[in-house]
Design a protein around this motif. Sequence first.
Motif, PDB file in Angstrom:
ATOM      1  N   LYS A  60      61.853  34.368 -22.775  1.00 45.00           N
ATOM      2  CA  LYS A  60      62.670  33.180 -22.522  1.00 45.00           C
ATOM      3  C   LYS A  60      64.149  33.552 -22.369  1.00 45.00           C
ATOM      4  O   LYS A  60      64.836  33.028 -21.483  1.00 45.00           O
ATOM      5  N   GLU A  61      64.608  34.462 -23.204  1.00 42.56           N
ATOM      6  CA  GLU A  61      66.016  34.890 -23.084  1.00 42.56           C
ATOM      7  C   GLU A  61      66.271  35.520 -21.715  1.00 42.56           C
ATOM      8  O   GLU A  61      67.300  35.273 -21.085  1.00 42.56           O
ATOM      9  N   ALA A  62      65.327  36.325 -21.267  1.00 43.04           N
ATOM     10  CA  ALA A  62      65.499  36.956 -19.946  1.00 43.04           C
ATOM     11  C   ALA A  62      65.482  35.900 -18.845  1.00 43.04           C
ATOM     12  O   ALA A  62      66.291  35.944 -17.906  1.00 43.04           O
ATOM     13  N   LEU A  63      64.571  34.928 -18.964  1.00 46.17           N
ATOM     14  CA  LEU A  63      64.497  33.860 -17.948  1.00 46.17           C
ATOM     15  C   LEU A  63      65.806  33.076 -17.885  1.00 46.17           C
ATOM     16  O   LEU A  63      66.282  32.722 -16.797  1.00 46.17           O
ATOM     17  N   LEU A  64      66.383  32.805 -19.064  1.00 45.49           N
ATOM     18  CA  LEU A  64      67.618  32.018 -19.091  1.00 45.49           C
ATOM     19  C   LEU A  64      68.824  32.850 -18.667  1.00 45.49           C
ATOM     20  O   LEU A  64      69.788  32.324 -18.110  1.00 45.49           O
ATOM     21  N   ALA A  65      68.768  34.150 -18.904  1.00 46.42           N
ATOM     22  CA  ALA A  65      69.919  35.010 -18.562  1.00 46.42           C
ATOM     23  C   ALA A  65      69.939  35.354 -17.071  1.00 46.42           C
ATOM     24  O   ALA A  65      71.005  35.569 -16.498  1.00 46.42           O
ATOM     25  N   ARG A  66      68.771  35.436 -16.446  1.00 44.51           N
ATOM     26  CA  ARG A  66      68.749  35.800 -15.019  1.00 44.51           C
ATOM     27  C   ARG A  66      69.395  34.728 -14.163  1.00 44.51           C
ATOM     28  O   ARG A  66      69.120  33.557 -14.294  1.00 44.51           O
TER      29      ARG A  66
END
Length: 214
Positions: free
Chosen positions: A4-10
């Motif tokens: 989720k962090e990666a999805l939100l950071a991309r």
Amino acid sequence: MTVKEALLARRSMRAFKSQPVERDKLRAILEAALRTPSWANSQPWQIVVAEGQALERVRAGYAKCYADGVPASPEVPRPDKWPEACKERQRGLRPKMVQDCGDAADQFGALNQRMFDAPCVIFLCMDEMLGHWSLYDIGAFSQSVMLAAVEQGLGTIPAITLVSYPEVLRRELPIPAGAKIVIGIAIGYVDEGNAINNFRSERTPLDEIAVFCS
Ligand SMILES: Cc1cc2nc3c(=O)[nH]c(=O)nc-3n(C[C@H](O)[C@H](O)[C@H](O)COP(=O)(O)O)c2cc1C
């Protein structure tokens, strides 16, 4: 980092530092992306990673095409019609970019034409006989690449402008014979000093586009 962090950071970055991307990082990203699902495990992706002098030759070739007014001719054509809901969202992009980035939004076209000054572009190709479902697989592969890049501290952007001139790509890069060039993903260390990277695109709220039936 969680998924989720990666999805939100991309998010798409449109200005990169010239600093090259370490080969081991590129390999780690692509190795991870190879786990992407595909129709009956067909794995349609063919990958050409352009860096250094090869990429500079492509950039120079593109610059000449733009200067000469050559029409862009991506091998997966741009759609000529969009549903009104999509058009509405597309119209919202530019005002939000101006709001987030100020004058830097004016660099949008020039940065696209310069391949975002990226030190590396990953070109994704597939056999020309393949169709919709393999494009679906290439899209999934692209997202895998972009999420894996977040974990490596790298920014990305998938861009149709990166594949504007297939003849330049074929002249300068070992594009596989019989393959269609689908998309390019620019990748690199983000130029935090360029306000164009302040852009945060919006999303339609979930409840406007999803129905839950039970
Ligand atoms: C298939 C595809 C093609 C795109 N082509 C371009 C492009 O040519 N130039 C560009 O600046 N952005 C391009 N984008 C990036 C989109 O504008 C961006 O994904 C969208 O506005 C959502 O923003 P985000 O990626 O920051 O979440 C493209 C994205 C996709 C998925």
